[in-house]
Each structure stands twice: as structure tokens, then as C-alpha cells.
Motif scaffolding. Structure first.
Motif, PDB file in Angstrom:
ATOM      1  N   THR A  47       0.845  -1.185   0.000  1.00  0.00           N
ATOM      2  CA  THR A  47       0.000   0.000   0.000  1.00  0.00           C
ATOM      3  C   THR A  47       0.886   1.243   0.000  1.00  0.00           C
ATOM      4  O   THR A  47       1.757   1.401   0.867  1.00  0.00           O
ATOM      5  CB  THR A  47      -0.921   0.025   1.230  1.00  0.00           C
ATOM      6  OG1 THR A  47      -1.749  -1.135   1.228  1.00  0.00           O
ATOM      7  CG2 THR A  47      -1.813   1.269   1.224  1.00  0.00           C
ATOM      8  N   THR A  88      -3.970   9.591  -0.711  1.00  0.00           N
ATOM      9  CA  THR A  88      -4.920   8.568  -1.179  1.00  0.00           C
ATOM     10  C   THR A  88      -4.188   7.230  -1.273  1.00  0.00           C
ATOM     11  O   THR A  88      -3.150   7.147  -1.923  1.00  0.00           O
ATOM     12  CB  THR A  88      -5.491   8.932  -2.554  1.00  0.00           C
ATOM     13  OG1 THR A  88      -6.148  10.204  -2.447  1.00  0.00           O
ATOM     14  CG2 THR A  88      -6.470   7.873  -3.032  1.00  0.00           C
ATOM     15  N   LYS A 145      -2.994   3.649  -2.389  1.00  0.00           N
ATOM     16  CA  LYS A 145      -2.927   2.886  -3.644  1.00  0.00           C
ATOM     17  C   LYS A 145      -2.442   1.477  -3.285  1.00  0.00           C
ATOM     18  O   LYS A 145      -1.314   1.304  -2.838  1.00  0.00           O
ATOM     19  CB  LYS A 145      -1.962   3.564  -4.618  1.00  0.00           C
ATOM     20  CG  LYS A 145      -2.390   4.962  -5.029  1.00  0.00           C
ATOM     21  CD  LYS A 145      -1.303   5.661  -5.821  1.00  0.00           C
ATOM     22  CE  LYS A 145      -1.049   4.958  -7.136  1.00  0.00           C
ATOM     23  NZ  LYS A 145      -0.061   5.693  -7.968  1.00  0.00           N
ATOM     24  N   THR A 166      -1.527  -2.411  -4.008  1.00  0.00           N
ATOM     25  CA  THR A 166      -1.076  -3.384  -4.997  1.00  0.00           C
ATOM     26  C   THR A 166      -1.127  -4.769  -4.334  1.00  0.00           C
ATOM     27  O   THR A 166      -0.342  -5.071  -3.438  1.00  0.00           O
ATOM     28  CB  THR A 166       0.357  -3.085  -5.451  1.00  0.00           C
ATOM     29  OG1 THR A 166       0.415  -1.748  -5.978  1.00  0.00           O
ATOM     30  CG2 THR A 166       0.800  -4.072  -6.518  1.00  0.00           C
TER      31      THR A 166
END
Length: 413
Positions: free
Chosen positions: A50, A56, A58, A60
Motif C-alpha cells: 500500500t 490517497t 494505492k 497493490t
């Protein structure tokens, strides 16, 4: 690239195990009391990261495949099969039968194929003894939980009490007889009836009760009772006076004692208490209905099991005896139970205590029936197709990975 190989392998392994469970369910479609298993898949994570951009997140996340986390048992009710064998039992509802092996281990099962062994114990197909409680003559539970034993014979019991019970009646319309009672003269008594009693060896004896109405007045009636044994009309074994009020209720005369002198080797003398407190005197035909507590030796001719788990023995002397009441056990979390083969379960920790109740409380006991496997063949076939296609799809992933890897190898060329 190699990760996808290992991911596909987990899919192969998981679906292969699912096929094993499905095949086991199908193989046990005719196994008495079998409960089907179902699998639960869970996913594997190979990589999870993360990051944040402008506050924000994101994510993976790359999965690593799947695995079978556990199998769960379907304890739903199976259908019943009629066998007409009284010792074949099925539980209609919650719970398990309890059986114990020779080492003292108690197992739990839904398979109710029981029979009497040579010792009179109720055992399953593996010789494990069905557990329950012994009952006394009044049907009350006595003692601790133990094996259920049905005696193949019961010893004779001497008669100690006779009860003349309803609807026994002396007809109030009968004439008063003033003549001296003589058992050989039918004009000196109003009624006579006989019943069988037993001595200490189980020998039957016939008692004849003669009733003579001796008085009737505005306050009631008086009857005399004379008793003789075995057609010996020379020796009276007992007598009593019965007084009734104007409503036909007995006001005095109960009980009285018979003194029997026997010459056949049995206990001598023998005393029998006769309870006549239930006799009525109304304007109705004479009825003689009596119970007695003795019986001759009896041999077992049949076994019956009631819905409440009470096991009865039926004997050749006409006696039906309450033998025992079987035990039914359940668990708050039945997933604590582990299969041990032969339709048997054990809790996965020996300290896990079951809830044990007499039959008929958690579930009704169906005699002459067996509970069939609850495997749903149509559902298993659908699962079989699904598992097969999933296995094929994972195998195709490995084939595709191999082709891609080959292309990568060809770059060097």
C-alpha cells in the motif's frame, strides 16, 4: 512469471482435495447415518503493498492462489428406512447414540444398527455397547450411565399383593342370602370368580373368590368374601366383610390377608394382602378385575423400544418389563466432533463435555428404522463438474505459463 505457476498449483491441489471430499461423499451414499462433508476455500496472498499519493491509498495486491481451509459436516436429518427390526433405531431430531468399546472409550454415532449379543447387551455392528440407564420396576432411572442389558430370562416372583381395581363391581340388585355359606352349594353365594397367583418357585395357583350378600338396610349393604385355593373347597384360606353405604362406596373391609399353605416345595406359608378398596356396589352387572404382583419364570420373546427411548423386554410369562432408557448426547458445537471411521465420532478434546439426556427429549427414537446417508447425489454431481472444470482451468494456466516462458526463452535466440 514463476509465481503464476505456483498460484495455479494451489488451484490444482485445492480442487484435487475437493474431488477427494466429493468422491468420499458419493462413496458413502449408502452408509447408514453418514453425514456429508463440504469444503471451504480461502485465498492466499503472494504480495500486498500500500502506497499513498496525495493522501490517497494505492493498493497493490497479487493473490497467491487458494487452499482448503477446512471441511465442515452437514448434520442435517437423513431420511428413514424401514427395517422391521425392533433393535434398529433412528434418531428423529438432534443428538447421537452413545456407544462404548472394551477399552472404555465412548463414541458418538447416528448409525442405529443394534442387536442383542449372547450376554443380552445391546451392541452395534462393531460390538460396542449402547449406553443408557437401568430402570426400576416403576420405570424410574436408577444408577449411572452404563451399558444396556436385556435379560434373556426373568426369575419368578412370589405374589404378595392382590388389588381388586376398577371396574370391579358387586351388583346392588342382588338378593340377600341368609343361608350359611357353602362353596359346594351355589345357592349360598351370589358370585364366584377366580384368578392365578404364584408361589416362590413360580408355580401357579388358583384362588377362587366367593361373594355373598348378607344384609341390606337403609344405611347400606354388607357382603362376605370367602377365598379358597386350587379347588380345595374344604380349606378356607381367607375371608372378609365388606360394608357399603347407600351410594355404593366401600366404608370398611380393606385390606385383608390370605394365608396359604403350600405343599409343592415352595415357601410355606405364603401370605397375600388383598386390597379391595376400589370395589363398588352399584346397580350394574358383576365385574371382577384384579391385579397381582407375582409371575412365573419368563423367557425373552421380544424387545420393543418406545419413542422416549425406553427399552422393554417381553417375556413368555406375559410380563412386559421396562429394562432401560437409552441416552442421547449432543454438543453445542458439533464441529468439535472428529470422524473416527465406522460411523463414529469423538470430540477433538477429551475435556469437551457433551449434553446427555434420556431419549425422547432431544429427539424421538424410531424403532424399526435406520437413518440413511444425507448425501445429495444431484448436488455432489454438480460439485463434481465444478471441481473438474476448475482443475482443468488451473491446468490450462500452467500450460499458458509454460508457453509464455518459452517465448521469453526465445528472445535470446
Amino acid at each position: 512469471m514463476l509465481q503464476s505457476f505456483y498460484t495455479a498449483i494451489t488451484g490444482l491441489n485445492g480442487n484435487q482435495q475437493w474431488l477427494n471430499v466429493i468422491s468420499d461423499n458419493i462413496a458413502n451414499v449408502n452408509t447408514i447415518g453418514f453425514k456429508s462433508e463440504r469444503v471451504t476455500f480461502e485465498d492466499l496472498i503472494a504480495h500486498s503493498l500500500t502506497t499513498f499519493a496525495n493522501n490517497t491509498p494505492k493498493n497493490t495486491e497479487i493473490g497467491g492462489g487458494s487452499f482448503i481451509a477446512l471441511t465442515t459436516k452437514d448434520f442435517s436429518q437423513g431420511s428413514f428406512m424401514n427395517t422391521n427390526s425392533p433393535t434398529d433405531l433412528a434418531l428423529d431430531g438432534e443428538g447421537f447414540f452413545m456407544v462404548k468399546d472394551n477399552q472404555g472409550t465412548v463414541y458418538y454415532t447416528r448409525a442405529g444398527q443394534f442387536r442383542l449379543n449372547a450376554d443380552g447387551d445391546l451392541v452395534n455392528v462393531d460390538g460396542m455397547k449402547l449406553q443408557g440407564w437401568t430402570l426400576d420396576d416403576k420405570g424410574n432411572i436408577i444408577g449411572a450411565l452404563d451399558k444396556i442389558n436385556v435379560p434373556y430370562a426373568i426369575n419368578p416372583t412370589i405374589t404378595t399383593k392382590i388389588s381388586l381395581v376398577e371396574p370391579t363391581n358387586l351388583d346392588s340388585r342382588s338378593n340377600v342370602i341368609s343361608a350359611t355359606f357353602d362353596p359346594t352349594d351355589s345357592t349360598t353365594f351370589n358370585y364366584v370368580n377366580s384368578m392365578t397367583v404364584y408361589d416362590s418357585l413360580g408355580n401357579p395357583h388358583t384362588l377362587s373368590f366367593y361373594f355373598q350378600k348378607t344384609n341390606e338396610s337403609s344405611t347400606g349393604s354388607t357382603w362376605k368374601v370367602y377365598v379358597y385355593m386350587d379347588n380345595d373347597l374344604t380349606t378356607q384360606v381367607g375371608s372378609s366383610t365388606l360394608n357399603f353405604d347407600t351410594n355404593g362406596n366401600l366404608t370398611s373391609g380393606s385390606p385383608f390377608t390370605l394365608s396359604l399353605t403350600l405343599t409343592n416345595g415352595a415357601t410355606s406359608p405364603q401370605s397375600i394382602t388383598v386390597d379391595v378398596s376400589k370395589i363398588k356396589q352399584v346397580a350394574s352387572d358383576f365385574i371382577f378385575y384384579a391385579n397381582q404382583d407375582g409371575f412365573a419364570k419368563g423367557d425373552l420373546i421380544g424387545v420393543a423400544v418406545a419413542e422416549d427411548g425406553i427399552i422393554k423386554g417381553m417375556y413368555s410369562n406375559g410380563n412386559v418389563k421396562n429394562i432401560a432408557r437409552l441416552a442421547v448426547a449432543t454438543f453445542k458445537d458439533k464441529e468439535m466432533l472428529v470422524r473416527k471411521g465406522n460411523n463414529l465420532y469423538l470430540p477433538n478434546t477429551q475435556t469437551f463435555t457433551p449434553i446427555i439426556t434420556p431419549g425422547g427429549i432431544l429427539s424421538k427414537v424410531r424403532s424399526g428404522f435406520l437413518e440413511l446417508s444425507n448425501v445429495d447425489i444431484s448436488r455432489e454431481f454438480i460439485n463434481l463438474i465444478t471441481a473438474q472444470r476448475a482443475y482443468q482451468a488451473n491446468a490450462r494456466v500452467i500450460t499458458t505459463d509454460d508457453q509464455i516462458l518459452q517465448e521469453a526463452m526465445n528472445i535470446k535466440r
